[in-house]
Scaffold this motif. Sequence first.
Motif, short mmCIF file in Angstrom:
data_model
loop_
_atom_site.label_atom_id
_atom_site.label_comp_id
_atom_site.label_asym_id
_atom_site.label_seq_id
_atom_site.Cartn_x
_atom_site.Cartn_y
_atom_site.Cartn_z
N GLN A 1 9.68 -62.27 -11.58
CA GLN A 1 9.08 -61.10 -10.93
C GLN A 1 9.47 -59.80 -11.65
N PHE A 2 10.74 -59.68 -11.99
CA PHE A 2 11.22 -58.49 -12.71
C PHE A 2 10.50 -58.36 -14.05
N SER A 3 10.40 -59.47 -14.77
CA SER A 3 9.80 -59.44 -16.11
C SER A 3 8.33 -59.06 -16.06
N MET A 4 7.58 -59.64 -15.11
CA MET A 4 6.14 -59.38 -15.04
C MET A 4 5.84 -57.94 -14.63
N CYS A 5 6.69 -57.35 -13.81
CA CYS A 5 6.53 -55.92 -13.48
C CYS A 5 6.67 -55.08 -14.75
N GLY A 6 7.65 -55.43 -15.59
CA GLY A 6 7.84 -54.73 -16.86
C GLY A 6 6.64 -54.88 -17.78
N VAL A 7 6.09 -56.10 -17.86
CA VAL A 7 4.92 -56.35 -18.70
C VAL A 7 3.74 -55.49 -18.23
N ALA A 8 3.51 -55.44 -16.92
CA ALA A 8 2.40 -54.66 -16.37
C ALA A 8 2.55 -53.18 -16.67
N LEU A 9 3.76 -52.64 -16.55
CA LEU A 9 4.00 -51.22 -16.79
C LEU A 9 3.74 -50.83 -18.25
N LEU A 10 3.97 -51.75 -19.17
CA LEU A 10 3.83 -51.45 -20.59
C LEU A 10 2.38 -51.33 -21.05
N TYR A 11 1.42 -51.66 -20.18
CA TYR A 11 0.02 -51.43 -20.54
C TYR A 11 -0.31 -49.94 -20.58
N LEU B 1 -9.63 -52.16 -25.04
CA LEU B 1 -8.27 -52.06 -24.50
C LEU B 1 -8.31 -51.88 -22.98
N TRP B 2 -9.26 -51.07 -22.49
CA TRP B 2 -9.42 -50.90 -21.05
C TRP B 2 -9.83 -52.22 -20.38
N ALA B 3 -10.66 -52.99 -21.05
CA ALA B 3 -11.07 -54.29 -20.51
C ALA B 3 -9.87 -55.22 -20.37
N ILE B 4 -9.00 -55.20 -21.38
CA ILE B 4 -7.77 -56.02 -21.32
C ILE B 4 -6.92 -55.59 -20.13
N LEU B 5 -6.75 -54.29 -19.96
CA LEU B 5 -5.93 -53.75 -18.87
C LEU B 5 -6.53 -54.10 -17.50
N ILE B 6 -7.84 -53.92 -17.36
CA ILE B 6 -8.51 -54.17 -16.07
C ILE B 6 -8.35 -55.62 -15.62
N SER C 1 -5.85 -57.81 -16.91
CA SER C 1 -4.46 -58.29 -16.97
C SER C 1 -3.55 -57.72 -15.90
N VAL C 2 -3.59 -56.40 -15.70
CA VAL C 2 -2.63 -55.78 -14.77
C VAL C 2 -2.79 -56.30 -13.34
N PRO C 3 -4.00 -56.35 -12.76
CA PRO C 3 -4.11 -56.90 -11.40
C PRO C 3 -3.63 -58.34 -11.30
N MET C 4 -3.88 -59.15 -12.34
CA MET C 4 -3.44 -60.55 -12.32
C MET C 4 -1.91 -60.65 -12.32
N LEU C 5 -1.27 -59.80 -13.10
CA LEU C 5 0.20 -59.80 -13.14
C LEU C 5 0.80 -59.37 -11.80
N LEU C 6 0.25 -58.31 -11.22
CA LEU C 6 0.77 -57.82 -9.94
C LEU C 6 0.50 -58.83 -8.82
N PHE C 7 -0.65 -59.49 -8.87
CA PHE C 7 -0.95 -60.55 -7.91
C PHE C 7 0.09 -61.67 -8.02
N SER C 8 0.43 -62.03 -9.23
CA SER C 8 1.41 -63.09 -9.46
C SER C 8 2.78 -62.72 -8.89
N VAL C 9 3.21 -61.47 -9.16
CA VAL C 9 4.50 -61.00 -8.65
C VAL C 9 4.51 -60.98 -7.13
N LEU C 10 3.43 -60.49 -6.53
CA LEU C 10 3.34 -60.38 -5.07
C LEU C 10 3.38 -61.77 -4.42
N LEU C 11 2.63 -62.72 -4.97
CA LEU C 11 2.59 -64.06 -4.38
C LEU C 11 3.94 -64.76 -4.50
N TYR C 12 4.62 -64.56 -5.61
CA TYR C 12 5.98 -65.10 -5.75
C TYR C 12 6.87 -64.56 -4.63
#
Length: 438
Positions: free
Chosen positions: A310-320, A400-405, A407-418
């Motif tokens: 969870q900690f790692s994926m939050c960091g990955v999302a912020l780096l976008y 790049l915006w397409a990648i962000l749109i 990736s970021v919601p998927m990462l946050l969804f993953s962290v939240l469900l965990y």
Amino acid sequence: MLRSFADKFRHLGKWLPVSVIVIVTIIASINKQLVGLIAQPVKVEFGLSDTQLGGIFSILGVIVAIISPLLGQITDRVDRHKFLFVSILIWSIATASYGVAAGYVTLLISVAVIASAETSLGPISNSVIADRYRHGDRINANLVYFAAAGLTTGIGSFLGGVLLHQSANNLTYIASFWQGASDWRVAMVVTGLLGIPLALLTLVLGKDERQTDQKSFTDLSDLKPYWRDHWKTLISFNVANAGFLIAATATMVWVPIYLVRHFGISPADLGIRFGLVIGIADLIGILFGLVAIKKFYHFLGPIAPRYIFQFSMCGVALLYVPLLAAETVWVVMIIFGMQNLLATFGTASFNNMVQDMSSPGIRGKIFGINALIVSLVGIPGPLLVGALSDYFGQEPQSLLWAILIISVPMLLFSVLLYGLTNKIYLQTIKAIRILEQD
């Protein structure tokens, strides 16, 4: 003295099987990384849309998902060494055919065959190591294989870049007897030809020394009690991981293409720089991940791997966010490398989570189910980004915006469900440990 030399030779000889597996794994990574490195010139030459380009990468997931269960059963029923020999020849021919492709359909068929043949490498490698090594030696062999497999993206990209450089430098000579040759075509054909000595190398493995045949992957009767009691844990774990994997595949496929498209970097330079950055990031992520899981497991218990993730994926999302503002190739690569480091760090303990939440006797099948899901969720990410990029107009920044749109919601969804399912995960582990004590 002769006896001492013979003992040393035998000691080195016992590491021959894992050495061959590591060499095959590294060489196999070159053609997979090359397909990504040359994506932009392939798109230009064949006039492909980003959706079509995403389809080339998504078909890898489709083929792997379809064929993985079948290959697992075949691996248990035939001579694994001969099967590996044949698989290498098949994926090498397909790699060379990609280099001489005349259209989009040929590209798709070549990638599908490459994926089909290379999928056999995983089950064969793990089976050979399990059969050829015992006890402490098996732990060391698995460690070597895990480290090599974890570094293949960086190594494959670097070697692919070097190969593209050499192809470009010798293109004038090659064009004298191959009309219409380009650096990416030459690189793919040469990589395919490397498969011949690679296949011959597997002959040194000798006789297939298996222990016992395993039950069929499709025989899932012994999963029923586990499913009845722990279905919430199994589903939530895999759905949460799916979110991360969709983001990971979307980013890994399209960021290199963005670098070529936006900054005009050549695929050869991209491969070398990308390989160095990702290789270093993966190495640091693996080492820190393995150390972290040991340290935090001691203090936090079995929930530690999930907190690390969870900690790692939050960091990955912020780096976008800084990725959008990056103005040079190296800045993009460094940010992307940091994302990769955090992702590797966070996922280094995936195996620990699966082992902890699986009851004795079915861990292999739980791993098999996870592998199947990994293959399936690798399909939508590249396609979705490609479709969005086409919708936005295929501008580099729009990509790049397409990648962000995506990736970021998927990462946050993953962290939240965990976070929401940590309690039922711990309940499952408690039940499994009681079962193991009986």
